[in-house]
Each structure stands twice: as C-alpha cells, then as structure tokens.
Scaffold this motif. Structure first.
Motif, PDB file in Angstrom:
ATOM      1  N   SER A  67      -4.595   0.875   8.065  1.00 44.81           N
ATOM      2  CA  SER A  67      -3.173   1.169   8.175  1.00 44.81           C
ATOM      3  C   SER A  67      -2.558   1.514   6.826  1.00 44.81           C
ATOM      4  O   SER A  67      -2.898   0.915   5.806  1.00 44.81           O
ATOM      5  CB  SER A  67      -2.450  -0.048   8.770  1.00 44.81           C
ATOM      6  OG  SER A  67      -1.065   0.167   8.798  1.00 44.81           O
ATOM      7  N   ASN A  68      -1.617   2.439   6.848  1.00 46.71           N
ATOM      8  CA  ASN A  68      -0.839   2.749   5.649  1.00 46.71           C
ATOM      9  C   ASN A  68       0.291   1.749   5.453  1.00 46.71           C
ATOM     10  O   ASN A  68       1.002   1.801   4.458  1.00 46.71           O
ATOM     11  CB  ASN A  68      -0.275   4.175   5.721  1.00 46.71           C
ATOM     12  CG  ASN A  68      -1.335   5.216   5.437  1.00 46.71           C
ATOM     13  OD1 ASN A  68      -2.436   4.910   4.976  1.00 46.71           O
ATOM     14  ND2 ASN A  68      -1.024   6.468   5.730  1.00 46.71           N
ATOM     15  N   ASN A  69       0.459   0.822   6.387  1.00 48.79           N
ATOM     16  CA  ASN A  69       1.465  -0.227   6.258  1.00 48.79           C
ATOM     17  C   ASN A  69       1.079  -1.222   5.172  1.00 48.79           C
ATOM     18  O   ASN A  69      -0.069  -1.281   4.734  1.00 48.79           O
ATOM     19  CB  ASN A  69       1.619  -0.982   7.589  1.00 48.79           C
ATOM     20  CG  ASN A  69       2.499  -0.240   8.558  1.00 48.79           C
ATOM     21  OD1 ASN A  69       3.657   0.021   8.273  1.00 48.79           O
ATOM     22  ND2 ASN A  69       1.939   0.107   9.702  1.00 48.79           N
ATOM     23  N   GLN A  70       2.047  -2.056   4.819  1.00 51.84           N
ATOM     24  CA  GLN A  70       1.826  -3.068   3.793  1.00 51.84           C
ATOM     25  C   GLN A  70       1.179  -4.320   4.384  1.00 51.84           C
ATOM     26  O   GLN A  70       1.144  -4.513   5.599  1.00 51.84           O
ATOM     27  CB  GLN A  70       3.159  -3.418   3.108  1.00 51.84           C
ATOM     28  CG  GLN A  70       3.789  -2.226   2.383  1.00 51.84           C
ATOM     29  CD  GLN A  70       2.864  -1.605   1.354  1.00 51.84           C
ATOM     30  OE1 GLN A  70       2.315  -2.300   0.501  1.00 51.84           O
ATOM     31  NE2 GLN A  70       2.668  -0.300   1.430  1.00 51.84           N
ATOM     32  N   LYS A  71       0.696  -5.172   3.510  1.00 49.58           N
ATOM     33  CA  LYS A  71      -0.074  -6.357   3.894  1.00 49.58           C
ATOM     34  C   LYS A  71       0.611  -7.254   4.931  1.00 49.58           C
ATOM     35  O   LYS A  71      -0.033  -7.627   5.923  1.00 49.58           O
ATOM     36  CB  LYS A  71      -0.421  -7.163   2.637  1.00 49.58           C
ATOM     37  CG  LYS A  71      -1.325  -8.340   2.887  1.00 49.58           C
ATOM     38  CD  LYS A  71      -1.684  -9.042   1.582  1.00 49.58           C
ATOM     39  CE  LYS A  71      -2.635 -10.192   1.834  1.00 49.58           C
ATOM     40  NZ  LYS A  71      -3.046 -10.842   0.575  1.00 49.58           N
ATOM     41  N   PRO A  72       1.886  -7.614   4.767  1.00 50.97           N
ATOM     42  CA  PRO A  72       2.492  -8.532   5.756  1.00 50.97           C
ATOM     43  C   PRO A  72       2.466  -7.981   7.180  1.00 50.97           C
ATOM     44  O   PRO A  72       2.199  -8.713   8.129  1.00 50.97           O
ATOM     45  CB  PRO A  72       3.934  -8.710   5.260  1.00 50.97           C
ATOM     46  CG  PRO A  72       3.885  -8.392   3.805  1.00 50.97           C
ATOM     47  CD  PRO A  72       2.825  -7.351   3.655  1.00 50.97           C
ATOM     48  N   ARG A  73       2.717  -6.689   7.345  1.00 48.07           N
ATOM     49  CA  ARG A  73       2.730  -6.093   8.679  1.00 48.07           C
ATOM     50  C   ARG A  73       1.319  -6.103   9.290  1.00 48.07           C
ATOM     51  O   ARG A  73       1.113  -6.461  10.449  1.00 48.07           O
ATOM     52  CB  ARG A  73       3.272  -4.658   8.607  1.00 48.07           C
ATOM     53  CG  ARG A  73       3.609  -4.004   9.953  1.00 48.07           C
ATOM     54  CD  ARG A  73       2.380  -3.608  10.742  1.00 48.07           C
ATOM     55  NE  ARG A  73       2.636  -2.995  12.001  1.00 48.07           N
ATOM     56  CZ  ARG A  73       2.657  -3.612  13.170  1.00 48.07           C
ATOM     57  NH1 ARG A  73       2.509  -4.907  13.253  1.00 48.07           N
ATOM     58  NH2 ARG A  73       2.828  -2.953  14.292  1.00 48.07           N
ATOM     59  N   GLU A  79      -3.310 -11.299  13.243  1.00 45.14           N
ATOM     60  CA  GLU A  79      -3.432 -12.753  13.466  1.00 45.14           C
ATOM     61  C   GLU A  79      -4.178 -13.090  14.752  1.00 45.14           C
ATOM     62  O   GLU A  79      -5.052 -13.946  14.750  1.00 45.14           O
ATOM     63  CB  GLU A  79      -2.037 -13.406  13.507  1.00 45.14           C
ATOM     64  CG  GLU A  79      -1.451 -13.650  12.157  1.00 45.14           C
ATOM     65  CD  GLU A  79      -0.035 -14.239  12.246  1.00 45.14           C
ATOM     66  OE1 GLU A  79       0.353 -14.722  13.329  1.00 45.14           O
ATOM     67  OE2 GLU A  79       0.662 -14.203  11.230  1.00 45.14           O
ATOM     68  N   GLU A  80      -3.832 -12.441  15.839  1.00 46.57           N
ATOM     69  CA  GLU A  80      -4.446 -12.725  17.141  1.00 46.57           C
ATOM     70  C   GLU A  80      -5.670 -11.857  17.412  1.00 46.57           C
ATOM     71  O   GLU A  80      -6.413 -12.120  18.347  1.00 46.57           O
ATOM     72  CB  GLU A  80      -3.425 -12.509  18.267  1.00 46.57           C
ATOM     73  CG  GLU A  80      -2.216 -13.400  18.177  1.00 46.57           C
ATOM     74  CD  GLU A  80      -2.509 -14.835  18.567  1.00 46.57           C
ATOM     75  OE1 GLU A  80      -3.407 -15.061  19.398  1.00 46.57           O
ATOM     76  OE2 GLU A  80      -1.843 -15.737  18.031  1.00 46.57           O
ATOM     77  N   ILE A  81      -5.859 -10.825  16.610  1.00 43.78           N
ATOM     78  CA  ILE A  81      -6.941  -9.864  16.833  1.00 43.78           C
ATOM     79  C   ILE A  81      -8.229 -10.302  16.145  1.00 43.78           C
ATOM     80  O   ILE A  81      -9.306 -10.247  16.714  1.00 43.78           O
ATOM     81  CB  ILE A  81      -6.530  -8.455  16.314  1.00 43.78           C
ATOM     82  CG1 ILE A  81      -5.267  -7.948  17.010  1.00 43.78           C
ATOM     83  CG2 ILE A  81      -7.675  -7.457  16.439  1.00 43.78           C
ATOM     84  CD1 ILE A  81      -5.368  -7.764  18.491  1.00 43.78           C
TER      85      ILE A  81
END
Length: 168
Positions: A67-73, A79-81
């Motif tokens: 993902s190009n998103n940041q770490k928290p996202r 978490e569930e994956i």
C-alpha cells in the motif's frame, strides 16, 4: 500504445476471482492493494475480508499487502488479517513489489498482484514482471489525486476492453 498499463485480467471484484484455480495453476504468492481493492477507502478489515484472507491461507497462499498508505492505516487494516505488509510502498516503483516477493519467498513466476488502479498497481506489477489483475474500485470515496487519475484510466481501459473484446 497503452499496453504497459494493461492488466492480465480485469474483474468486477477481488472477491470474484477463483483463487483455488490460481493456486492450481501454480500461483503461490498474492500481493494486494488495500483501499478500493479489498475494502472501501480507509475502511477497516470487515468480516468478508477477514474470512477471505483466512480462506486464502487455508488454500496455501502467502499473502502480502502493498500500500502507498502510511503505517497506521496499513497496520490497522492488517490487525485481523495477519498478512505480510509494506506501507508507503511508492507504487509503481518496482522495489517493494520485489520486497513483497522476498518476504513471501516467491518469485515473478508464481506471484500475482491484485489492485484497483492502472497507473500505480498494474503498471508497477508489469514493470516488475509479475502477473496483475485489475478490479473495479469498491467504493466511490477517493482522494482527489486518484479521482483525477480515474479520468485517464478510462482512456486506457477503453482501449484494453476494445483489444480484449470486452463489451460491458
């Protein structure tokens, strides 16, 4: 002209791909984009996504979120994956597609990428030499830079569909 942006296949949804068939064909590693590929933009993993990843692991796949998103996202979604993950991936750069394969201990011949964007997801996978499937975005909500890219994607997809005789 646009063929560098063409996916190997184009699906209505990630959840409509026959992953058992992909495994039987030799695919062992799956790399997924998150937003609008697995869930709506910025959404947490829902029951469908959690069950989906459990099934993929049961089949025998190694899975990685790219993902190009940041770490928290990315961490929140994962978490569930419980998949491998790479955040701030800078797609379409090849570097993190290769890193994902290293993490999963797969290679170009047995890895598949699934994402919803032509210019980041598909282009990056093609540049890296791995198979890529494009899926239609799940949700309407997107960041402005993605909304603008979607207009250009329509042109690429027009020629892709024409070449592949897709009349939907």
């Amino acid at each position: 002209m646009f063929s560098i942006f063409y996916p190997d296949r184009y699906y209505e949804s990630t959840y409509k791909i026959d992953f058992q068939k992909e495994y039987e064909s030799g695919i062992r590693g799956l790399i997924f984009d998150i937003d609008n590929t697995l869930v709506g933009h910025d959404a947490d993993a829902d029951d469908r996504a959690i069950e989906f990843f459990n099934n993929l692991k049961q089949i025998g796949f190694k899975v990685c979120l790219l993902s190009n998103n940041q770490k928290p996202r990315v961490e929140r979604f994962n978490e569930e994956i419980g998949a491998y993950y790479i955040y701030n991936a800078k797609k379409p750069s090849r570097k993190n597609y290769i890193k994902a394969m290293d993490m999963m201990k797969t290679d170009k011949s047995n890895t598949l990428f699934i994402g919803d964007q032509v210019f980041t997801d598909v282009f990056g996978a093609r540049r890296t030499g791995i198979k890529s499937y494009l899926v239609k975005p799940i949700g309407e909500k997107e960041e402005i830079q993605i909304v603008l890219k979607r207009y250009l994607e329509k042109i690429v997809l027009f020629f892709y569909k024409k070449k592949n005789k897709i009349y939907k």
